[in-house]
Structures are given as structure tokens and as C-alpha cells.
Scaffold this active site. Structure first.
Site, mmCIF file in Angstrom:
data_model
loop_
_atom_site.group_PDB
_atom_site.id
_atom_site.type_symbol
_atom_site.label_atom_id
_atom_site.label_comp_id
_atom_site.label_asym_id
_atom_site.label_seq_id
_atom_site.Cartn_x
_atom_site.Cartn_y
_atom_site.Cartn_z
ATOM 1 N N LYS A 89 12.631 -5.992 8.332
ATOM 2 C CA LYS A 89 12.058 -6.396 7.039
ATOM 3 C C LYS A 89 10.588 -6.052 7.086
ATOM 4 O O LYS A 89 9.882 -6.380 8.039
ATOM 5 C CB LYS A 89 12.241 -7.915 6.843
ATOM 6 C CG LYS A 89 11.840 -8.408 5.484
ATOM 7 C CD LYS A 89 12.957 -8.311 4.474
ATOM 8 C CE LYS A 89 12.459 -8.401 3.041
ATOM 9 N NZ LYS A 89 11.989 -7.115 2.460
ATOM 10 N N GLN A 110 4.365 -6.804 11.947
ATOM 11 C CA GLN A 110 5.432 -7.421 11.158
ATOM 12 C C GLN A 110 6.421 -8.197 12.031
ATOM 13 O O GLN A 110 6.962 -9.226 11.600
ATOM 14 C CB GLN A 110 6.155 -6.321 10.371
ATOM 15 C CG GLN A 110 6.976 -6.815 9.208
ATOM 16 C CD GLN A 110 6.150 -7.054 7.955
ATOM 17 O OE1 GLN A 110 5.283 -6.261 7.623
ATOM 18 N NE2 GLN A 110 6.416 -8.147 7.262
ATOM 19 N N LYS A 113 4.763 -11.591 12.649
ATOM 20 C CA LYS A 113 4.614 -12.289 11.369
ATOM 21 C C LYS A 113 5.961 -12.855 10.921
ATOM 22 O O LYS A 113 6.076 -14.019 10.558
ATOM 23 C CB LYS A 113 4.097 -11.286 10.329
ATOM 24 C CG LYS A 113 3.954 -11.831 8.936
ATOM 25 C CD LYS A 113 3.673 -10.742 7.921
ATOM 26 C CE LYS A 113 2.575 -9.814 8.395
ATOM 27 N NZ LYS A 113 2.050 -8.973 7.301
ATOM 28 N N LYS A 125 8.584 -1.258 9.021
ATOM 29 C CA LYS A 125 7.585 -0.840 8.020
ATOM 30 C C LYS A 125 7.830 0.632 7.706
ATOM 31 O O LYS A 125 8.391 1.359 8.518
ATOM 32 C CB LYS A 125 6.172 -1.010 8.597
ATOM 33 C CG LYS A 125 5.070 -1.061 7.559
ATOM 34 C CD LYS A 125 4.939 -2.426 6.907
ATOM 35 C CE LYS A 125 3.971 -2.390 5.742
ATOM 36 N NZ LYS A 125 3.673 -3.725 5.231
ATOM 37 N N GLY A 164 7.460 -3.899 -1.061
ATOM 38 C CA GLY A 164 6.251 -3.169 -1.440
ATOM 39 C C GLY A 164 5.124 -3.377 -0.449
ATOM 40 O O GLY A 164 5.218 -4.173 0.481
ATOM 41 N N ASP A 165 4.064 -2.633 -0.632
ATOM 42 C CA ASP A 165 2.810 -2.781 0.119
ATOM 43 C C ASP A 165 1.784 -2.005 -0.700
ATOM 44 O O ASP A 165 1.994 -1.786 -1.912
ATOM 45 C CB ASP A 165 2.956 -2.230 1.549
ATOM 46 C CG ASP A 165 1.778 -2.589 2.460
ATOM 47 O OD1 ASP A 165 1.736 -3.709 2.962
ATOM 48 O OD2 ASP A 165 0.869 -1.750 2.650
ATOM 49 N N THR A 208 2.012 -13.525 -1.616
ATOM 50 C CA THR A 208 1.102 -13.236 -0.500
ATOM 51 C C THR A 208 -0.280 -13.827 -0.781
ATOM 52 O O THR A 208 -0.887 -14.472 0.091
ATOM 53 C CB THR A 208 1.019 -11.722 -0.253
ATOM 54 O OG1 THR A 208 2.341 -11.206 -0.153
ATOM 55 C CG2 THR A 208 0.259 -11.411 1.022
ATOM 56 N N ASN A 239 -2.376 -6.441 -5.590
ATOM 57 C CA ASN A 239 -1.439 -7.553 -5.666
ATOM 58 C C ASN A 239 -1.922 -8.783 -4.898
ATOM 59 O O ASN A 239 -1.946 -9.895 -5.434
ATOM 60 C CB ASN A 239 -0.069 -7.082 -5.144
ATOM 61 C CG ASN A 239 0.923 -8.204 -5.059
ATOM 62 O OD1 ASN A 239 1.175 -8.742 -3.989
ATOM 63 N ND2 ASN A 239 1.472 -8.613 -6.191
ATOM 64 N N SER A 382 10.060 -12.738 0.160
ATOM 65 C CA SER A 382 11.044 -11.644 0.117
ATOM 66 C C SER A 382 12.370 -12.122 0.683
ATOM 67 O O SER A 382 13.443 -11.787 0.179
ATOM 68 C CB SER A 382 10.557 -10.452 0.952
ATOM 69 O OG SER A 382 9.716 -9.619 0.193
#
Ligand code: NDP
Length: 450
Positions: A89, A110, A113, A125, A164-165, A208, A239, A382
Site C-alpha cells: 500500500k 511506507q 508508516k 510506492k 495518490g501522491d 493526511t 492536498n 485509504s
């Protein structure tokens, strides 16, 4: 410690020229050294060597045709880093700076996290060196379709679920989802950050930024303070930055600065968030346009930034929220923030502070929250989107926000408790890294050498 040193030396030989990836690995390995010292099983099981090597790295050509009929070629990536805790993820980034080093640093971060959220998600990622800026909707659609023509083979609702990022918002997710559906004939929760019209979750867009502010508030509450009345610097205006500013206003704080890749905006009376949303979310414009409505604001173009840092961190404020990109806060920026009396730094972006800046924040004992803990609300929500998709339900805004608040509280408690356990109560970098590492390492040991 020789074990850590040798791992990093080997890594630099086997994966040359990946400076951002080394930076992320060095930060994690140095801060978890107390637990490696006290538990030789991690060394015997080669946990570190296994963790720094992705399970799988996919690199692919992304050819597409622009509006003038020219053929363009970009490079696409998906790094499936670690699936010990669940399906890979992590987001997709479309930005001209994207390369293997950046995707690997983001994928590595990630892992820890996602572990910190306590949810069943592994780390991954991806992205491309494609720049959506200045491209028409049709060009973005053709690029996304070509990107998905390869990516669809590697993803699935129980295997790998991108989001997204930077450069990937609702528009890009929509085009990629459409192509995935066309190629596979399946309508499943294979991407998160989807539109609310067709499978998205309420609060995902805000998660976020809101989470970064919830985390900052927990850090302050633990010191008997709060965000109420604080003046804040928020870098970026995408964002994460926009919804961090929104939550700051809701909690009685005032964001006085934000930025984009072309410059920094300072508005003494507080940023007009409605206008920033209009410029960035609707017009996809530049922050300089803000001056048309507010000529009293100050705009500093990137070309006028101090040689050793960034204009935004030179303003006096109580709290700083780096929410743009990696290494956007230098050692000199950190010195200025501290000299100006800044008492809180909460990282909405991934690895926004250079290592020497992080060292200064920890030494000074301010409330410093590292990105992998602070910005985990995005990936956590997410996962809530995945849960709603899998159970064919839609939860209300309040339900999702409640869960997000609880998750951010749990992340803060886990992080600070772990920092205290290792005798460094102000070092949330150590707390976050050790807490995340332990969960992943134990899962890897239980699953055997795979
Ligand atoms: P967006 O693309 O929405 O916004 C990024 C913002 O940062 C924009 O204002 C952009 O300026 C600015 N920016 C990007 N690159 C640079 C650069 N090289 N120099 C200066 N400014 C730059 O991205 P997000 O808000 O989604 O992401 C921001 C950060 O948060 C990233 O580090 C991301 O990895 C991290 N993050 C995001 C999550 C999410 O849910 N979106 C989850 C967890 C972390 P401009 O408008 O000019 O392009």
C-alpha cells in the site's frame, strides 16, 4: 555498529546512486540500533538485509501521444517493498524529479508508516517522471491509460493497492481506474483516493492534512499546551497543505504562510484558504495569483530564496508544518526556526527535513513529529476506503473522521511510549522507527525466510 555500517556499505554497492534512499535507510537504521543491540535474533534472521531490499521492483516504459501528435516517453515505477503485514500500500507520484531513488525512499518509509497505523497493510510506492503541470486533461488521460496498461498486471485489491501522491489526485486516479476496469473487466477496490461518486471514502481527501494537525495537537497536549492561537507556517499548497491549513483554522490556529514550487506566500492576517483552494484545486494555477485579491500579502519567488534554504522557514511562527516535498527544510532553515522561537514541527510531507535539521530539532527538545508518524492518516484512511469497498458500505464523514482521530491518537501513543521505553522521550523519530520496525520484523520472522 558494524552490522548497520556493513549493511549500508553493501546497499550503496548493490543500488548505486540512490542518495534519497540511503538517507531514509540511514535514518531508520541509526535510530533502531538500540533494539538491534539488544536482540541478536534480528541479526541472525538477516531482518535488516531483507528489509532494505524490495520484494519486487517493476520499471516500465510509458509511451503516449501528446495533443500535437508527438510521441512522448516516460519512465514508470512500482516498488513492492514489503508485504509482511498485508497487501502493498502506498501512493503513485507523477513529478519530473521521480527516479528509482525517490520511489525507493518513499517505499521504504511506507513500510514503517503503515506498520505504525496498526492496520494490515504492507509497504509500496510508485510513480513516473511525468509532469502533469501544463498538460491538458486529454494528455493526462492518455498518459494515465498508458501507465495502467503495464501497472494493471501487478496490482489487485488483495495484493497491491496504489493511491495518490504528488501530482496524482482525483483526476489521475479516475483515469487510471477507468483503464484498469477496461483491461480487467473488474470493478474492485484496486486504487484508493477514488471519487466519492464511485467508491471513494469521505475524509480521504482531507485525511493526511487533518492527521498532521491532530498529531501536532497531541504533541502539544502532552506538554500541557494546544494549537489554539498559534501562528503557523505550512509549506506547499497541494492536498496535504490545504487540509492541514483547514484543520488549523478549525482548531483556532492561524496559518500565515504557504508555498508552491514557484514561491512563498506570506499573509500576516492569515491565509485566505478559500482563495488558495480556488487557485490550486480549481484553476491549477500559481500562488502568485493570490496577490490579485490580496495585494497586502507578500510573495517571494523561488529565485529569491536564501542560498542555504527556503523563504518560508524564515518567518517567525509558533509551529511549522512542512507539507510539500523531501529535503525542503535545511539545517539553516531549522536554525532560523529555532532562533525565531518555533516550538513545534509536524511533518506532513515525507522526509521534508534534512538529517541535520532533524538532529537539531531532537537536540532542542521542541515538539518534533517525523513524517512517517505525522502523515500516516492518509494511508490509514485509504485502508478505511478499502474496508468500505470490500464490505460494500459507505461510512459518514463523522464516522471516518472519528476513526482517523483514533488512529492518529494511537500512533502518537505508540510512538511516544516507545520513545520513553528506550529512555529518549523527546525522540519521536526513534519511537516511530522502533515501533514500526518491531511489528514488521516480528511478522517477517513468523512468516519464515521468504
Ligand atoms: P500535491 O501534488 O497535492 O502538492 C504538493 C505541493 O508541494 C504543491 O504545492 C507543489 O507545488 C509543492 N511541491 C512539490 N514538489 C516541490 C518541489 N520540488 N519544490 C517545491 N515545492 C514543491 O502533493 P501532496 O500534497 O499529496 O503531497 C505533499 C507531500 O505529502 C509529499 O511529500 C507526499 O509524499 C506527502 N504525503 C502525501 C499524502 C497524501 O495523502 N496525499 C500521504 C502522505 C504523505 P506546485 O503546486 O507548484 O506543484
Amino acid at each position: 555498529m558494524a552490522y548497520i555500517h556493513n549493511t549500508i556499505v553493501d546497499l550503496k554497492q548493490s543500488s548505486p546512486a540512490q542518495s534519497e534512499f540511503y538517507q531514509a535507510v540511514e535514518e531508520v537504521l541509526e535510530s533502531i540500533s538500540p533494539i538491534l543491540d539488544s536482540n541478536l535474533n534480528y541479526q541472525q534472521q538477516a531482518i535488516i538485509q531483507r528489509m532494505v531490499e524490495p520484494e519486487r521492483q517493476i520499471m516500465f516504459r510509458v509511451p503516449w501521444v501528446d495533443d500535437s501528435g508527438n510521441i512522448q516517453v516516460n519512465k514508470g515505477y512500482r516498488v513492492e517493498f514489503n508485504s509482511a503485514l498485508g497487501p502493498y500500500k502506498g501512493g503513485l507520484r507523477f513529478h519530473p524529479s521521480v527516479n528509482a531513488s525517490i520511489i525507493k525512499f518513499l517505499g521504504f518509509e511506507q513500510i514503517f508508516k503503515n506498520a505504525l497505523t496498526g492496520l494490515p497493510i504492507g509497504g509500496g510506492k510508485g510513480g513516473a517522471n511525468f509532469n502533469p503541470k501544463g498538460r491538458s486533461d486529454n494528455e493526462v488521460m492518455r498518459f494515465c491509460q498508458s501507465f495502467m496498461n503495464e501497472l494493471y498486471r501487478h496490482i489487485g485489491p488483495t495484493t497491491d493497492v496504489p493511491a495518490g501522491d504528488i501530482g496524482v489526485g482525483a483526476r489521475e486516479i479516475g483515469y487510471m481506474f477507468g483503464q484498469y476496469k477496461r483491461l480487467t473487466g473488474r470493478y474492485d477496490g484496486v486504487l484508493t483516493g477514488k471519487s466519492l461518486l464511485w467508491g471513494g471514502s469521505l475524509v480521504r481527501k482531507e485525511a493526511t492534512g487533518y492527521g498532521a494537525v491532530y498529531f501536532a495537537d497531541h504533541m502539544l497536549n502532552a506538554r500541557g499546551e494546544s494549537l489554539q492561537g498559534q501562528r503557523c507556517l505550512v509549506s506547499g499548497s497541494g492536498n496535504v497543505a490545504i487540509y492541514a491549513m483547514e484543520k488549523l483554522y478549525q482548531l483556532g490556529a492561524t496559518p500565515i504562510c504557504c508555498s508552491d514550487s514557484s514561491g512563498t506566500l506570506y499573509h500576516q492576517e492569515g491565509i485566505d484558504l478559500k482563495l488558495v483552494k480556488q487557485i490550486k484545486e480549481q484553476q491549477r494555477g500559481s500562488l502568485i495569483e493570490y496577490l490579485n485579491n490580496h495585494p497586502d500579502a507578500v510573495y517571494t519567488p523561488t529565485s529569491d530564496y536564501p542560498a542555504d534554504g527556503h523563504a518560508i522557514w524564515r518567518y517567525q511562527a509558533d509551529a511549522a508544518f512542512p507539507c510539500a516535498t523531501q529535503n525542503e527544510l535545511t539545517e539553516a532553515d531549522a536554525e532560523t526556526l529555532l532562533d525565531n522561537g518555533c516550538k513545534t514541527v509536524s511533518e506532513g510531507a515525507n522526509m521534508p527535513s534534512a538529517q541535520k535539521a532533524v538532529d537539531l530539532f531532537i537536540q532542542s527538545s521542541i515538539a518534533y513529529g517525523p513524517g512517517k508518524a505525522v502523515n500516516a492518516g492518509g494511508v490509514a484512511t485509504s485502508q478505511l476506503e478499502m474496508a468500505q469497498n470490500a464490505s460494500m458500505q459507505s461510512w459518514s464523514f463523522e464516522q471516518v473522521d472519528q476513526k482517523l482521530q483514533q488512529i492518529m491518537k494511537n500512533i502518537f501513543i505508540t510512538t511516544i511510549d516507545t520513545a520513553r521505553e528506550f529512555g529518549q522521550p523527546n525522540n519521536l523519530v526513534l519511537g516511530a522507527n522502533i515501533a514500526g520496525f518491531r511489528r514488521v520484523a516480528h511478522a517477517m520472522i513468523e512468516q519464515g525466510v521468504v
